[in-house]
Design an enzyme around this catalytic site. Structure first.
Site, mmCIF file in Angstrom:
data_model
loop_
_atom_site.group_PDB
_atom_site.id
_atom_site.type_symbol
_atom_site.label_atom_id
_atom_site.label_comp_id
_atom_site.label_asym_id
_atom_site.label_seq_id
_atom_site.Cartn_x
_atom_site.Cartn_y
_atom_site.Cartn_z
ATOM 1 N N ARG A 206 0.840 -1.201 0.000
ATOM 2 C CA ARG A 206 0.000 0.000 0.000
ATOM 3 C C ARG A 206 0.868 1.241 0.000
ATOM 4 O O ARG A 206 2.041 1.220 0.380
ATOM 5 C CB ARG A 206 -0.934 0.033 1.196
ATOM 6 C CG ARG A 206 -0.235 0.093 2.553
ATOM 7 C CD ARG A 206 -0.077 1.495 3.072
ATOM 8 N NE ARG A 206 0.772 1.560 4.254
ATOM 9 C CZ ARG A 206 2.053 1.835 4.229
ATOM 10 N NH1 ARG A 206 2.661 2.042 3.077
ATOM 11 N NH2 ARG A 206 2.760 1.906 5.355
ATOM 12 N N GLU B 259 0.146 10.032 8.267
ATOM 13 C CA GLU B 259 1.263 9.192 8.706
ATOM 14 C C GLU B 259 1.387 9.129 10.217
ATOM 15 O O GLU B 259 1.308 10.143 10.901
ATOM 16 C CB GLU B 259 2.570 9.733 8.107
ATOM 17 C CG GLU B 259 3.472 8.638 7.601
ATOM 18 C CD GLU B 259 2.789 7.802 6.528
ATOM 19 O OE1 GLU B 259 2.428 6.645 6.834
ATOM 20 O OE2 GLU B 259 2.611 8.287 5.412
ATOM 21 N N HIS B 260 1.561 7.914 10.710
ATOM 22 C CA HIS B 260 1.780 7.661 12.144
ATOM 23 C C HIS B 260 0.603 8.111 13.003
ATOM 24 O O HIS B 260 0.796 8.502 14.160
ATOM 25 C CB HIS B 260 3.060 8.357 12.631
ATOM 26 C CG HIS B 260 4.315 7.654 12.208
ATOM 27 N ND1 HIS B 260 4.813 6.538 12.834
ATOM 28 C CD2 HIS B 260 5.178 7.923 11.195
ATOM 29 C CE1 HIS B 260 5.925 6.152 12.240
ATOM 30 N NE2 HIS B 260 6.168 6.968 11.231
ATOM 31 N N ASP C 227 -2.547 6.184 12.698
ATOM 32 C CA ASP C 227 -3.480 5.066 12.856
ATOM 33 C C ASP C 227 -3.447 4.544 14.287
ATOM 34 O O ASP C 227 -4.492 4.265 14.881
ATOM 35 C CB ASP C 227 -3.210 3.954 11.845
ATOM 36 C CG ASP C 227 -1.773 3.458 11.824
ATOM 37 O OD1 ASP C 227 -0.880 4.167 12.345
ATOM 38 O OD2 ASP C 227 -1.540 2.363 11.271
ATOM 39 N N GLY D 177 11.303 -3.076 3.743
ATOM 40 C CA GLY D 177 11.868 -1.864 4.312
ATOM 41 C C GLY D 177 11.679 -0.634 3.454
ATOM 42 O O GLY D 177 12.293 0.401 3.699
ATOM 43 N N ASP E 11 -2.032 -0.552 7.563
ATOM 44 C CA ASP E 11 -1.427 -1.343 6.495
ATOM 45 C C ASP E 11 -2.247 -2.586 6.198
ATOM 46 O O ASP E 11 -2.487 -2.940 5.035
ATOM 47 C CB ASP E 11 -0.003 -1.754 6.892
ATOM 48 C CG ASP E 11 0.897 -0.568 7.175
ATOM 49 O OD1 ASP E 11 0.527 0.556 6.806
ATOM 50 O OD2 ASP E 11 1.966 -0.771 7.770
ATOM 51 N N ASN F 249 14.267 -1.010 8.604
ATOM 52 C CA ASN F 249 13.644 -2.240 9.057
ATOM 53 C C ASN F 249 12.989 -2.015 10.411
ATOM 54 O O ASN F 249 13.668 -1.779 11.406
ATOM 55 C CB ASN F 249 14.689 -3.364 9.154
ATOM 56 C CG ASN F 249 14.065 -4.697 9.489
ATOM 57 O OD1 ASN F 249 13.600 -4.890 10.600
ATOM 58 N ND2 ASN F 249 14.047 -5.601 8.526
#
Length: 502
Positions: free
Chosen positions: A50, A56-57, A59, A150, A199, A246
């Site tokens: 997706r 962003e950040h 959820d 990543g 995600d 990662n």
């Protein structure tokens, strides 16, 4: 919007014009499966990566996000084998060697080891934990992944979700899309990643030609939102920095730390607002900024906030931004653990237990609660406004300028307040904007990975060429043409997870 994962019989129903290239890939997967296990797969489960357009950040703060599914995906070819063994192989067997497990061993996941099959086990365990049962059917599986690990396009969620689809079909289960998404988000926590749920939700529930406005509180809800159909078509250009972040190895100082900072922020904000002892806040585990906001506006005498639609969201979020400054403005450089514990009237040990640090360890001297809260509330506001513009009916250039401005503001906030960007992401965004992108921002967890750019169709080639010449040729001069095409491509919203039966 929650039904069951669909089954398709034609690859054009998944990939459209890219059907022929994918047919070669699927055929190779089937041939390799037969060579590995001696028989044809019964089915192929497929789940996409997706790209998060904006949001962003947030959820895991309980706020809505605005992602879309993309074509790169993970495939799991599978077949029951009539034994109690589960054998899993990968098309890239050199990097990801074959594994063979008993059914019982599938529930043993060592999160301290960066082992590729742990994500397969997560998908297996996620489904069976959700229905509170042990698996009893052995099967063979062959994995093929096209989502770069990543890269910020959620390769782990695609892997876990595709595995879940395979497991439920082998076990004869029928979880809804919402149940699968929730189970997948919970499952990734077995590898030490405190996933928020975005995600997994978009990988399972994505729809062709639509982004999803995904809400998490009070329940998971995904609303398809069609992007404006302008006279001049547009595309999203995805550019991978090729800087690998990662989440498993960097979580204590990056991803999990940000989750903890927002969770502690929610606890402290509830106390500041005088609602920490309310049943809703006291019983929430975890307490999030969204729960705090909802409970605050449920209080009598808070003020007459319009509760209807977008304007209600805007007024509430703007109020919370003001309260955030009041609550945390005295600590612009962050809080120590002892200061946070004192603010909550608990011990440092009690604070560690409250944020589940035994499961999600973090490392930091200071926790930047003010900046993380400012990002969360302002980013949620941008998501709501982005949807508002999409649904306004405006198809002029001004519409795309407005959407691009929101994306650019998001990147600024990710860089300055949430500190999840990196020099490579910043440089890619600058290059793309100069070449014609309306809006450019990081997508995914950040700290490397991918960026997303809203680009008019007549500027796509210009943007891609500028990035190829000014970023990739400079930073990665040995990149092959094939590698470049995987790192830099244009896309539109694609469909979510499904089964393929030839």
């Amino acid at each position: 919007m929650s039904s069951f994962a669909p089954t398709v019989n034609r690859l054009s129903g998944i990939y459209g014009a890219d059907e022929n290239a994918q047919a070669v890939r699927y055929a190779r997967l089937v041939v390799t499966f037969k060579a590995t296990y001696g028989s044809q797969p019964e089915f192929i489960a497929r789940a996409p990566g997706r790209v998060n357009i904006i949001g962003e950040h947030i959820d895991y703060c309980g706020f809505p996000v605005f992602p879309m599914a993309i074509a790169p995906d993970t495939l799991v070819a599978a077949r029951a084998n009539g034994s109690d063994r589960i054998r899993v192989s990968n098309m890239d067997s050199t990097k990801y060697p074959p594994r063979d497990f008993s059914v019982a061993e599938m529930f043993e996941i060592d999160s301290t080891k960066h082992e590729w099959s742990n994500y397969f086990k997560c998908g297996y365990r996620g489904v069976l934990d959700h229905v509170s049962r042990q698996g009893d059917k052995g099967f063979d599986a062959l994995i093929d992944g096209q989502v770069p690990a990543g890269g910020g396009l959620s390769s782990s969620a695609a892997f876990v979700c595709a595995t879940q689809l395979a497991v439920q079909r082998i076990e004869g289960l029928s979880l809804t899309q919402a149940e699968l998404a929730s189970a997948a988000a919970q499952a990734e926590r077995h590898v030490g990643v405190n996933a928020g749920g975005m995600d997994q939700a978009v990988s399972i529930m994505g729809q062709q030609d639509s982004a999803l406005f995904i809400e998490f509180h009070p329940t998971l809800k995904a609303t398809p939102v069609r992007l404006p159909e302008a006279d001049l078509p547009f595309a999203f250009v995805i550019a991978n920095t090729l800087v690998v972040s990662n989440k498993h190895t960097t979580a204590p100082t990056n991803y999990n730390l940000r989750v903890v900072e927002t969770r502690v922020g929610a606890l402290m904000l509830a106390k500041h607002l005088g609602i920490a002892e309310h049943v809703v806040c006291a019983s929430a585990n975890p307490l999030t900024f969204k729960v705090v906001m909802d409970e605050y506006f449920a209080k009598p005498n808070v003020g007459d906030i319009n509760d209807d639609g977008v304007q209600g969201w805007v007024e509430r979020l703007e109020t919370m931004l003001r309260e955030t400054e009041k609550a945390f403005g005295t600590h612009p450089h962050g809080y120590t653990r002892d200061e946070m514990a004192a603010a909550l009237n608990i011990t440092a040990t009690g604070l560690s237990a409250k944020i589940h640090e035994n499961q999600f360890p973090v490392r930091a001297d200071r926790f930047k609660i003010l900046q993380r809260a400012q990002h969360a509330f302002s980013e949620a506001l941008r998501v709501v406004k982005f949807r508002q513009v999409c649904e306004s009916g405006d198809t002029s250039d001004e519409c795309f300028v407005a959407l691009g401005d929101l994306m650019n503001q998001s990147q600024d906030s990710c860089r300055d307040l949430f500190e999840c960007s990196c020099p490579e992401l910043d440089e890619i965004c600058k290059i793309a904007r100069r070449a014609g992108s309306f809006g450019s921002r990081l997508t995914g967890a950040g700290w490397g990975g991918c960026s997303v750019h809203l680009v008019p169709a007549n500027k796509v080639d210009d943007v891609k060429k500028a990035l190829a010449d000014q970023y990739y040729a400079v930073c990665f001069p040995d990149l092959s043409a094939e590698q470049l095409s995987e790192a830099l491509f244009a896309t539109k919203p694609g469909r979510g997870a499904c089964y393929y039966l030839a």
